[in-house]
Scaffold this motif. Sequence first.
Motif, PDB file in Angstrom:
ATOM      1  N   ASN A   1       0.849  -1.184   0.000  1.00 46.65           N
ATOM      2  CA  ASN A   1       0.000   0.000   0.000  1.00 46.65           C
ATOM      3  C   ASN A   1       0.886   1.235   0.000  1.00 46.65           C
ATOM      4  OD1 ASN A   1      -2.396  -1.380  -0.013  1.00 46.65           O
ATOM      5  ND2 ASN A   1      -2.509  -1.493   2.209  1.00 46.65           N
ATOM      6  N   ASP A   2       0.674   2.063  -0.976  1.00 50.90           N
ATOM      7  CA  ASP A   2       1.431   3.303  -1.073  1.00 50.90           C
ATOM      8  C   ASP A   2       0.644   4.376  -0.326  1.00 50.90           C
ATOM      9  OD1 ASP A   2       2.822   5.577  -1.784  1.00 50.90           O
ATOM     10  OD2 ASP A   2       3.173   4.900  -3.832  1.00 50.90           O
ATOM     11  N   PRO A   3       1.227   4.995   0.689  1.00 51.47           N
ATOM     12  CA  PRO A   3       0.476   5.975   1.480  1.00 51.47           C
ATOM     13  C   PRO A   3       0.072   7.217   0.683  1.00 51.47           C
ATOM     14  CG  PRO A   3       2.776   5.929   2.145  1.00 51.47           C
ATOM     15  CD  PRO A   3       2.581   4.809   1.176  1.00 51.47           C
ATOM     16  N   ARG A   4       0.671   7.413  -0.480  1.00 48.77           N
ATOM     17  CA  ARG A   4       0.319   8.582  -1.289  1.00 48.77           C
ATOM     18  C   ARG A   4      -0.968   8.370  -2.075  1.00 48.77           C
ATOM     19  NH1 ARG A   4       5.545   8.772  -4.763  1.00 48.77           N
ATOM     20  NH2 ARG A   4       4.984   6.600  -4.753  1.00 48.77           N
ATOM     21  N   LEU A   5      -1.438   7.129  -2.181  1.00 49.58           N
ATOM     22  CA  LEU A   5      -2.627   6.819  -2.971  1.00 49.58           C
ATOM     23  C   LEU A   5      -3.798   6.453  -2.073  1.00 49.58           C
ATOM     24  CD1 LEU A   5      -0.932   4.549  -5.647  1.00 49.58           C
ATOM     25  CD2 LEU A   5      -1.592   6.931  -5.904  1.00 49.58           C
ATOM     26  N   PRO A   6      -5.032   6.709  -2.536  1.00 52.00           N
ATOM     27  CA  PRO A   6      -6.191   6.283  -1.753  1.00 52.00           C
ATOM     28  C   PRO A   6      -6.247   4.752  -1.673  1.00 52.00           C
ATOM     29  CG  PRO A   6      -6.863   7.659  -3.620  1.00 52.00           C
ATOM     30  CD  PRO A   6      -5.403   7.432  -3.736  1.00 52.00           C
ATOM     31  N   VAL A   7      -6.821   4.253  -0.603  1.00 50.89           N
ATOM     32  CA  VAL A   7      -6.905   2.809  -0.390  1.00 50.89           C
ATOM     33  C   VAL A   7      -7.955   2.219  -1.329  1.00 50.89           C
ATOM     34  CG1 VAL A   7      -7.405   1.025   1.310  1.00 50.89           C
ATOM     35  CG2 VAL A   7      -6.215   3.097   1.996  1.00 50.89           C
ATOM     36  N   MET A   8      -7.593   1.116  -1.971  1.00 51.75           N
ATOM     37  CA  MET A   8      -8.528   0.423  -2.862  1.00 51.75           C
ATOM     38  C   MET A   8      -9.465  -0.441  -2.023  1.00 51.75           C
ATOM     39  SD  MET A   8      -7.825   1.120  -6.087  1.00 51.75           S
ATOM     40  CE  MET A   8      -8.164  -0.207  -7.194  1.00 51.75           C
ATOM     41  N   PRO A   9     -10.712  -0.644  -2.479  1.00 47.48           N
ATOM     42  CA  PRO A   9     -11.617  -1.535  -1.753  1.00 47.48           C
ATOM     43  C   PRO A   9     -11.131  -2.986  -1.818  1.00 47.48           C
ATOM     44  CG  PRO A   9     -12.716  -0.510  -3.641  1.00 47.48           C
ATOM     45  CD  PRO A   9     -11.331   0.007  -3.604  1.00 47.48           C
ATOM     46  N   LYS A  10     -11.728  -3.846  -0.997  1.00 51.30           N
ATOM     47  CA  LYS A  10     -11.331  -5.262  -0.946  1.00 51.30           C
ATOM     48  C   LYS A  10     -11.441  -5.926  -2.315  1.00 51.30           C
ATOM     49  CE  LYS A  10     -10.248  -7.586   2.814  1.00 51.30           C
ATOM     50  NZ  LYS A  10      -8.886  -7.870   3.087  1.00 51.30           N
ATOM     51  N   ALA A  11     -12.556  -5.703  -3.012  1.00 48.03           N
ATOM     52  CA  ALA A  11     -12.775  -6.272  -4.343  1.00 48.03           C
ATOM     53  C   ALA A  11     -12.989  -5.115  -5.327  1.00 48.03           C
ATOM     54  CB  ALA A  11     -13.975  -7.200  -4.334  1.00 48.03           C
ATOM     55  N   PRO A  12     -11.907  -4.504  -5.795  1.00 48.02           N
ATOM     56  CA  PRO A  12     -12.067  -3.327  -6.652  1.00 48.02           C
ATOM     57  C   PRO A  12     -12.619  -3.680  -8.034  1.00 48.02           C
ATOM     58  CG  PRO A  12      -9.765  -3.925  -6.504  1.00 48.02           C
ATOM     59  CD  PRO A  12     -10.509  -4.824  -5.566  1.00 48.02           C
TER      60      PRO A  12
ATOM     61  N   ILE B   1     -14.066   0.470 -12.448  1.00 52.03           N
ATOM     62  CA  ILE B   1     -14.429   1.862 -12.149  1.00 52.03           C
ATOM     63  C   ILE B   1     -13.658   2.359 -10.925  1.00 52.03           C
ATOM     64  CG2 ILE B   1     -16.336   3.396 -11.520  1.00 52.03           C
ATOM     65  CD1 ILE B   1     -16.460   2.338 -14.399  1.00 52.03           C
ATOM     66  N   ASP B   2     -13.544   1.517  -9.889  1.00 53.61           N
ATOM     67  CA  ASP B   2     -12.764   1.895  -8.703  1.00 53.61           C
ATOM     68  C   ASP B   2     -11.314   2.180  -9.085  1.00 53.61           C
ATOM     69  OD1 ASP B   2     -14.891   1.593  -6.931  1.00 53.61           O
ATOM     70  OD2 ASP B   2     -14.470  -0.545  -6.645  1.00 53.61           O
TER      71      ASP B   2
ATOM     72  N   TYR C   1     -10.084   3.191 -11.957  1.00 59.04           N
ATOM     73  CA  TYR C   1      -9.957   4.466 -12.664  1.00 59.04           C
ATOM     74  C   TYR C   1     -10.192   5.661 -11.746  1.00 59.04           C
ATOM     75  CZ  TYR C   1      -9.345   2.400 -17.235  1.00 59.04           C
ATOM     76  OH  TYR C   1      -8.839   1.728 -18.296  1.00 59.04           O
ATOM     77  N   LYS C   2     -11.150   5.548 -10.844  1.00 58.98           N
ATOM     78  CA  LYS C   2     -11.437   6.668  -9.940  1.00 58.98           C
ATOM     79  C   LYS C   2     -10.300   6.904  -8.951  1.00 58.98           C
ATOM     80  CE  LYS C   2     -16.472   6.605  -9.876  1.00 58.98           C
ATOM     81  NZ  LYS C   2     -17.657   6.340  -9.046  1.00 58.98           N
ATOM     82  N   LEU C   3      -9.693   5.834  -8.460  1.00 54.64           N
ATOM     83  CA  LEU C   3      -8.697   5.967  -7.402  1.00 54.64           C
ATOM     84  C   LEU C   3      -7.253   6.027  -7.896  1.00 54.64           C
ATOM     85  CD1 LEU C   3     -10.308   3.467  -4.888  1.00 54.64           C
ATOM     86  CD2 LEU C   3     -10.389   5.961  -4.821  1.00 54.64           C
ATOM     87  N   ARG C   4      -7.024   5.722  -9.150  1.00 58.16           N
ATOM     88  CA  ARG C   4      -5.643   5.709  -9.635  1.00 58.16           C
ATOM     89  C   ARG C   4      -5.357   6.694 -10.763  1.00 58.16           C
ATOM     90  NH1 ARG C   4      -5.205   3.939  -5.375  1.00 58.16           N
ATOM     91  NH2 ARG C   4      -4.357   1.939  -4.758  1.00 58.16           N
ATOM     92  N   PHE C   5      -6.383   7.300 -11.331  1.00 60.86           N
ATOM     93  CA  PHE C   5      -6.147   8.275 -12.400  1.00 60.86           C
ATOM     94  C   PHE C   5      -6.715   9.610 -12.045  1.00 60.86           C
ATOM     95  CE2 PHE C   5      -5.869   4.299 -14.825  1.00 60.86           C
ATOM     96  CZ  PHE C   5      -4.663   4.493 -15.446  1.00 60.86           C
TER      97      PHE C   5
END
Length: 81
Positions: A60-71, A74-75, A77-81
């Motif tokens: 887990n990179d602390p600079r990025l939002p946490v991904m859900p358990k089963a991404p 859409i998750d 793209y929303k959380l990584r771009f």
Amino acid sequence: MSAATVASIAGAATLSEKADALEDAMSVELDKRIATPWFCNIEPTPDPIPGDTRPYYMHNDPRLPVMPKAPTLIDFYKLRF
């Protein structure tokens, strides 16, 4: 262009050398005028975990939002771009 740049261009022996000197001078000028976008200033990744020999940072990179358990896609793209 500075006087030294003009002198280096004028002092070149062949037309090819003059073209190379001019290209170098123009490249330096362009580098001075272009602003670096904010997204190019990325902080380095955190220190690796001792004993971890994986070639990529897979934690887990602390600079990025946490991904859900089963991404979903859409998750991602929303959380990584």
